[in-house]
Design a protein around this motif. Structure first.
Motif, short mmCIF file in Angstrom:
data_model
loop_
_atom_site.label_atom_id
_atom_site.label_comp_id
_atom_site.label_asym_id
_atom_site.label_seq_id
_atom_site.Cartn_x
_atom_site.Cartn_y
_atom_site.Cartn_z
N ASP A 10 51.05 49.88 -39.13
CA ASP A 10 50.98 49.53 -40.69
C ASP A 10 49.76 48.43 -41.01
O ASP A 10 48.96 48.24 -41.62
CB ASP A 10 52.07 49.06 -41.25
CG ASP A 10 53.92 49.72 -41.50
OD1 ASP A 10 53.50 51.07 -41.33
OD2 ASP A 10 54.10 48.98 -41.77
N TYR A 13 46.86 50.89 -40.40
CA TYR A 13 46.56 51.60 -42.27
C TYR A 13 46.10 50.25 -43.05
O TYR A 13 44.51 50.85 -43.89
CB TYR A 13 48.00 52.03 -42.80
CG TYR A 13 48.45 53.24 -42.04
CD1 TYR A 13 47.42 54.51 -42.38
CD2 TYR A 13 49.20 53.64 -40.92
CE1 TYR A 13 48.41 55.89 -41.55
CE2 TYR A 13 49.79 54.37 -40.37
CZ TYR A 13 49.19 55.49 -40.51
OH TYR A 13 49.87 56.80 -39.54
N VAL A 14 46.86 49.40 -43.37
CA VAL A 14 46.19 48.23 -44.15
C VAL A 14 44.22 48.13 -44.29
O VAL A 14 43.17 47.83 -44.81
CB VAL A 14 46.68 46.89 -43.90
CG1 VAL A 14 45.50 46.06 -45.08
CG2 VAL A 14 48.07 47.42 -44.97
N GLU A 29 48.56 42.23 -48.13
CA GLU A 29 48.80 43.67 -48.85
C GLU A 29 50.07 44.40 -48.26
O GLU A 29 50.90 44.59 -48.95
CB GLU A 29 47.81 44.21 -48.22
CG GLU A 29 45.84 44.65 -48.89
CD GLU A 29 46.40 45.53 -49.99
OE1 GLU A 29 47.44 46.54 -50.25
OE2 GLU A 29 46.01 45.31 -51.30
N LEU A 30 50.34 42.94 -46.55
CA LEU A 30 51.79 43.80 -46.13
C LEU A 30 52.48 43.27 -46.88
O LEU A 30 53.83 43.30 -46.85
CB LEU A 30 51.69 43.13 -44.78
CG LEU A 30 50.79 43.86 -43.55
CD1 LEU A 30 50.64 43.50 -42.50
CD2 LEU A 30 51.71 45.39 -43.19
N GLU A 31 52.63 42.03 -47.63
CA GLU A 31 53.71 41.07 -47.75
C GLU A 31 53.92 41.39 -49.40
O GLU A 31 55.25 42.25 -50.04
CB GLU A 31 53.04 39.90 -48.88
CG GLU A 31 53.57 39.06 -47.46
CD GLU A 31 52.54 37.34 -47.54
OE1 GLU A 31 52.99 36.75 -47.00
OE2 GLU A 31 52.07 37.37 -48.82
N GLU A 32 53.07 42.76 -49.77
CA GLU A 32 53.67 43.86 -51.37
C GLU A 32 54.26 44.91 -50.78
O GLU A 32 55.39 44.83 -51.27
CB GLU A 32 52.07 43.48 -51.87
CG GLU A 32 52.10 44.34 -53.64
CD GLU A 32 50.53 45.02 -53.78
OE1 GLU A 32 51.38 45.99 -54.79
OE2 GLU A 32 49.48 43.90 -53.58
N TYR A 33 54.09 45.30 -49.66
CA TYR A 33 54.72 46.28 -49.13
C TYR A 33 55.79 45.74 -48.39
O TYR A 33 56.94 46.64 -49.04
CB TYR A 33 53.94 47.44 -47.97
CG TYR A 33 54.41 48.31 -47.27
CD1 TYR A 33 54.41 49.78 -48.03
CD2 TYR A 33 54.48 47.72 -45.92
CE1 TYR A 33 55.43 50.68 -47.32
CE2 TYR A 33 55.44 49.18 -45.65
CZ TYR A 33 55.80 50.67 -45.96
OH TYR A 33 56.36 51.51 -46.31
N TYR A 34 56.28 44.95 -47.83
CA TYR A 34 57.24 44.70 -47.39
C TYR A 34 57.99 43.98 -48.60
O TYR A 34 59.06 44.01 -47.98
CB TYR A 34 57.09 43.87 -45.88
CG TYR A 34 56.79 44.35 -45.19
CD1 TYR A 34 57.29 45.97 -43.95
CD2 TYR A 34 55.79 44.89 -44.64
CE1 TYR A 34 57.29 46.77 -42.89
CE2 TYR A 34 55.24 45.28 -42.94
CZ TYR A 34 55.68 46.36 -42.66
OH TYR A 34 55.37 46.62 -41.61
N GLU A 35 57.69 43.82 -49.12
CA GLU A 35 58.19 42.76 -50.31
C GLU A 35 59.02 41.66 -49.90
O GLU A 35 59.87 41.10 -50.29
CB GLU A 35 59.59 43.59 -51.01
CG GLU A 35 58.89 44.71 -51.92
CD GLU A 35 59.89 45.26 -52.87
OE1 GLU A 35 61.24 45.25 -52.18
OE2 GLU A 35 59.37 46.07 -53.23
#
Length: 91
Positions: A10, A13-14, A29-35
């Motif tokens: 991941d 990709y980011v 970005e990862l926090e938005e994806y992983y919530e």
């Protein structure tokens, strides 16, 4: 890429989708994806692993801020992964 964790994939990709992102931009970005919150103790060691494996280059924007870019090898690994996934999705 078979030896990377899902989180490390991941990260690749980011990084590939942003222009020379710094750690905080990647984290957001990862926090938005992983919530959920991504802790620095998880993020930076994994970025360093990708650098050590030759998939990512780390540059310095200023004394406090690093940025990350994919190497040619990192880009090839992503493309190979996408080809591998596509053969199963298109089946």
């Amino acid at each position: 890429m078979h030896d990377l964790t899902g989180f490390q994939r991941d990260l690749l990709y980011v990084i590939s989708g942003l222009e020379e992102p710094h750690g905080l931009a990647i984290k957001e970005e990862l926090e938005e994806y992983y919530e959920k919150e991504i802790h620095h103790g998880r993020l930076y060691p994994n970025l360093d692993t990708l650098v050590d494996k030759g998939l990512v280059e780390k540059g310095q924007r200023d004394r406090r801020t690093n940025f990350y870019t994919l190497t040619r090898r990192g880009r090839r690994e992503i493309e190979a992964r996408q080809d591998w996934e596509t053969q199963y999705l298109d089946a």
